[in-house]
Design an enzyme around this catalytic site. Structure first.
Site, PDB file in Angstrom:
ATOM      1  N   ASN A 108      19.922  23.410   1.114  1.00  0.00           N
ATOM      2  CA  ASN A 108      18.923  24.077   0.273  1.00  0.00           C
ATOM      3  C   ASN A 108      19.506  25.402  -0.229  1.00  0.00           C
ATOM      4  O   ASN A 108      20.626  25.754   0.105  1.00  0.00           O
ATOM      5  CB  ASN A 108      17.601  24.264   1.036  1.00  0.00           C
ATOM      6  CG  ASN A 108      17.767  25.118   2.269  1.00  0.00           C
ATOM      7  OD1 ASN A 108      18.084  26.295   2.181  1.00  0.00           O
ATOM      8  ND2 ASN A 108      17.566  24.507   3.435  1.00  0.00           N
ATOM      9  N   ASP A 136      13.328  20.045   6.579  1.00  0.00           N
ATOM     10  CA  ASP A 136      12.245  19.304   7.247  1.00  0.00           C
ATOM     11  C   ASP A 136      12.696  17.888   7.603  1.00  0.00           C
ATOM     12  O   ASP A 136      12.123  17.272   8.490  1.00  0.00           O
ATOM     13  CB  ASP A 136      11.019  19.254   6.332  1.00  0.00           C
ATOM     14  CG  ASP A 136      10.364  20.632   6.230  1.00  0.00           C
ATOM     15  OD1 ASP A 136      10.433  21.384   7.220  1.00  0.00           O
ATOM     16  OD2 ASP A 136       9.824  20.959   5.159  1.00  0.00           O
ATOM     17  N   LYS A 195      33.276   8.387   4.921  1.00  0.00           N
ATOM     18  CA  LYS A 195      32.808   8.813   3.604  1.00  0.00           C
ATOM     19  C   LYS A 195      32.196   7.618   2.867  1.00  0.00           C
ATOM     20  O   LYS A 195      32.817   6.532   2.830  1.00  0.00           O
ATOM     21  CB  LYS A 195      33.993   9.371   2.814  1.00  0.00           C
ATOM     22  CG  LYS A 195      33.572   9.940   1.485  1.00  0.00           C
ATOM     23  CD  LYS A 195      34.756  10.450   0.699  1.00  0.00           C
ATOM     24  CE  LYS A 195      34.302  10.764  -0.710  1.00  0.00           C
ATOM     25  NZ  LYS A 195      35.383  10.825  -1.649  1.00  0.00           N
ATOM     26  N   PHE A 210       8.820  32.808   8.441  1.00  0.00           N
ATOM     27  CA  PHE A 210       8.864  33.035   7.001  1.00  0.00           C
ATOM     28  C   PHE A 210       8.164  31.866   6.325  1.00  0.00           C
ATOM     29  O   PHE A 210       8.195  30.741   6.838  1.00  0.00           O
ATOM     30  CB  PHE A 210      10.326  33.110   6.512  1.00  0.00           C
ATOM     31  CG  PHE A 210      10.884  34.497   6.596  1.00  0.00           C
ATOM     32  CD1 PHE A 210      11.209  35.055   7.825  1.00  0.00           C
ATOM     33  CD2 PHE A 210      11.094  35.258   5.450  1.00  0.00           C
ATOM     34  CE1 PHE A 210      11.710  36.343   7.923  1.00  0.00           C
ATOM     35  CE2 PHE A 210      11.603  36.551   5.519  1.00  0.00           C
ATOM     36  CZ  PHE A 210      11.906  37.100   6.761  1.00  0.00           C
ATOM     37  N   LYS A 235       0.263  28.351   8.269  1.00  0.00           N
ATOM     38  CA  LYS A 235       1.473  28.242   9.114  1.00  0.00           C
ATOM     39  C   LYS A 235       1.405  29.232  10.279  1.00  0.00           C
ATOM     40  O   LYS A 235       1.832  28.930  11.390  1.00  0.00           O
ATOM     41  CB  LYS A 235       2.738  28.505   8.285  1.00  0.00           C
ATOM     42  CG  LYS A 235       3.072  27.333   7.366  1.00  0.00           C
ATOM     43  CD  LYS A 235       4.260  27.614   6.463  1.00  0.00           C
ATOM     44  CE  LYS A 235       4.353  26.526   5.410  1.00  0.00           C
ATOM     45  NZ  LYS A 235       5.364  26.792   4.404  1.00  0.00           N
ATOM     46  N   LYS A 256       1.526  27.513  13.932  1.00  0.00           N
ATOM     47  CA  LYS A 256       2.742  27.715  14.744  1.00  0.00           C
ATOM     48  C   LYS A 256       2.561  28.816  15.789  1.00  0.00           C
ATOM     49  O   LYS A 256       3.531  29.191  16.443  1.00  0.00           O
ATOM     50  CB  LYS A 256       3.942  27.993  13.823  1.00  0.00           C
ATOM     51  CG  LYS A 256       4.169  26.860  12.802  1.00  0.00           C
ATOM     52  CD  LYS A 256       5.506  26.907  12.099  1.00  0.00           C
ATOM     53  CE  LYS A 256       5.579  25.844  11.008  1.00  0.00           C
ATOM     54  NZ  LYS A 256       6.913  25.634  10.471  1.00  0.00           N
TER      55      LYS A 256
HETATM   56  N1  CTP Z   1      10.710  26.108  10.468  1.00  0.00           N
HETATM   57  C1  CTP Z   1      11.260  25.649  11.648  1.00  0.00           C
HETATM   58  N2  CTP Z   1      11.612  24.346  11.767  1.00  0.00           N
HETATM   59  C2  CTP Z   1      11.400  23.484  10.767  1.00  0.00           C
HETATM   60  C3  CTP Z   1      10.841  23.916   9.561  1.00  0.00           C
HETATM   61  C4  CTP Z   1      10.510  25.262   9.435  1.00  0.00           C
HETATM   62  O1  CTP Z   1      11.431  26.446  12.563  1.00  0.00           O
HETATM   63  N3  CTP Z   1      11.749  22.225  10.916  1.00  0.00           N
HETATM   64  C5  CTP Z   1      10.340  27.536  10.355  1.00  0.00           C
HETATM   65  C6  CTP Z   1      11.055  28.265   9.247  1.00  0.00           C
HETATM   66  O2  CTP Z   1      12.226  28.899   9.719  1.00  0.00           O
HETATM   67  C7  CTP Z   1      10.021  29.309   8.806  1.00  0.00           C
HETATM   68  C8  CTP Z   1       8.686  28.637   9.098  1.00  0.00           C
HETATM   69  O3  CTP Z   1       8.981  27.604  10.028  1.00  0.00           O
HETATM   70  O4  CTP Z   1      10.085  30.490   9.564  1.00  0.00           O
HETATM   71  C9  CTP Z   1       8.005  28.056   7.904  1.00  0.00           C
HETATM   72  O5  CTP Z   1       8.915  27.212   7.231  1.00  0.00           O
HETATM   73  P1  CTP Z   1       8.500  26.425   5.935  1.00  0.00           P
HETATM   74  O6  CTP Z   1       9.633  25.563   5.505  1.00  0.00           O
HETATM   75  O7  CTP Z   1       7.928  27.393   4.915  1.00  0.00           O
HETATM   76  O8  CTP Z   1       7.285  25.598   6.480  1.00  0.00           O
HETATM   77  P2  CTP Z   1       7.112  24.157   7.008  1.00  0.00           P
HETATM   78  O9  CTP Z   1       6.388  24.270   8.290  1.00  0.00           O
HETATM   79  O10 CTP Z   1       8.391  23.402   6.995  1.00  0.00           O
HETATM   80  O11 CTP Z   1       6.097  23.574   5.942  1.00  0.00           O
HETATM   81  P3  CTP Z   1       6.353  23.040   4.434  1.00  0.00           P
HETATM   82  O12 CTP Z   1       7.832  22.805   4.309  1.00  0.00           O
HETATM   83  O13 CTP Z   1       5.557  21.809   4.404  1.00  0.00           O
HETATM   84  O14 CTP Z   1       5.832  24.122   3.525  1.00  0.00           O
END
Ligand code: CTP
Length: 390
Positions: free
Chosen positions: A203, A271, A281, A315, A329, A333
């Site tokens: 990303n 995610d 490869k 974040f 969130k 969390k």
């Molecule tokens: N985070 C994490 N582990 C994951 C996904 C996210 O620890 N697998 C943490 C990120 O580091 C961030 C927070 O959760 O501090 C929110 O991440 P974000 O990607 O915005 O949220 P998600 O919970 O993944 O929700 P979505 O992608 O559906 O918005």
């Protein structure tokens, strides 16, 4: 922090050798610029060895173009110690005829001088008046101490001991070790989920926000463990653990979690990952290629479920309904604070040096204007300090 130490020729130089060591030991970066007369007391080699950085004596010896300007830009402050009557006079008059005075005149950051000389010289009308002029221009002056002087007798004019200089510098720069004794885990960068040995799903996260937090936390005296996918520079006092995937990041964070005071998850954790990364490869064949993705563990959710003394800061990088999504969130969390930002806004989010954030706690949301990631890091850590004090 990054310091340039300007060393002019005085017997007190031996204390500056220790001063450089003290800054290095606590994780500061130091570069030394010496006058020709300083090299008669101590060799440049000695300062090079202890600072692990180049030493500048002559601007023209340096292969870099405009190295004096680059050095002045590089540092957070310049400290001239010892500052002789001659250097003080040149600074007052704006004379830049060697590397030290050229760097000093190019400084836009705080300039701190520690005069050291014989008492009669220190009390002379010229030095007294020059110091007043410099002070009025904003130069910070560390007063010399009183005691035995190298030229014999007692009097004012001694360079203070290295630990006193460090303390003065911290006071002047308002560096407060407010996070001393805290262990803080910071994650940074975007995780990379392997497709095959060559490719990955990634990303746009650069890691700049997380690395800024790690830097500022270390400056405030915290023990910092930076779990990162980014190779951005970090201060030597930060323990860096490089990782690639979410699974690796999870493992490292969990292994440090029990004894942590806080975790700041600035990383953009993928995610999903590829269900079965190919060992070889993948060769080009059909017109389409389908990858099966499976959900990654949510690291922060897991930390929230097992929270004891730890303060958790997440974040939320959003593209719509920023505050609403961040609040959900924060609750889901079990976080103490979440830093929300709209990554589509100009000057915010990925790759840039600035951010536009809203900090959300159970007490509500506070919106901030555009600011540098270092400033955002300062605000986050001010908040963390308040949580740790509760
Ligand atoms: N985070 C994490 N582990 C994951 C996904 C996210 O620890 N697998 C943490 C990120 O580091 C961030 C927070 O959760 O501090 C929110 O991440 P974000 O990607 O915005 O949220 P998600 O919970 O993944 O929700 P979505 O992608 O559906 O918005």
């Amino acid at each position: 922090m990054k310091f340039i130490i300007g060393v002019s020729g005085g017997i007190a130089i031996y204390k500056v050798v220790d001063l450089v060591r003290k800054f290095k030991k606590r994780g500061d970066e130091v570069r030394v610029v010496m006058t020709e007369s300083a090299t008669r007391f101590v060799t440049a080699e000695l300062f090079r060895e202890i600072s692990l950085e180049p030493v500048m004596i002559n601007v023209f010896d340096n292969e870099e173009v405009a190295s004096h300007i680059k050095w002045a830009k590089w540092c957070d402050a310049m400290i001239i110690a010892p500052a002789t009557a001659n250097v003080i006079g040149k600074l007052t008059a704006g004379i830049a005829d060697d590397a030290l005075t050229t760097v000093a005149i190019a400084m836009t950051k705080p300039l701190i001088i520690a005069p050291a000389m014989n008492e009669a010289m220190y009390r002379s009308a010229a030095v007294t008046s020059n110091l007043v002029t410099l002070k009025n221009r904003g130069v910070k002056i560390i007063q010399p101490s009183t005691g035995e002087l190298a030229c014999g007798g007692e009097g004012v004019g001694r360079l203070p001991e290295p630990e006193e200089i460090v303390k003065h510098v911290d006071d002047i720069l308002n560096v407060q070790k407010t996070l001393q004794g805290c262990k803080i885990i910071v994650t940074a960068g975007g995780t990379r989920e392997a497709i095959d040995p060559v490719r990955y799903i990634g990303n746009r996260s650069s890691g700049k926000m997380g690395h800024a937090i790690a830097k500022v936390a270390a400056e405030r005296g915290a023990e910092v463990i930076l779990v990162t996918t980014s190779s951005l520079e970090t201060p030597p006092s930060v323990k860096v653990v490089p990782v690639e995937s979410a699974a690796e990041m999870r493992q490292v964070v969990l292994s440090e979690y029990n004894t942590a005071s806080a975790v700041i998850m600035a990383a953009a954790v993928a995610d999903y990952r590829v269900a079965e990364p190919s060992k070889q490869k993948i060769k080009k064949s059909d017109d389409t290629l389908t990858l099966e993705l499976v959900k990654n563990p949510d690291i922060l959710l897991e930390l929230g479920q097992n929270k004891r003394q730890q303060i958790l800061i997440g974040f939320a990088a959003e593209t719509q309904l920023v505050v609403e999504n961040a609040i959900s969130k924060l609750k889901k969390k079990n976080l103490d604070m979440i830093v929300a930002n709209d990554v589509t806004a100009a000057g915010a989010g990925f790759g840039v040096d600035t951010n536009i954030v809203t900090l959300i706690t159970s007490n509500g949301a506070t919106e901030f204007p555009i600011m540098s990631k270092i400033e955002v890091a300062n605000i986050i850590l001010d908040n963390l300090k308040n949580f740790l004090n509760k």
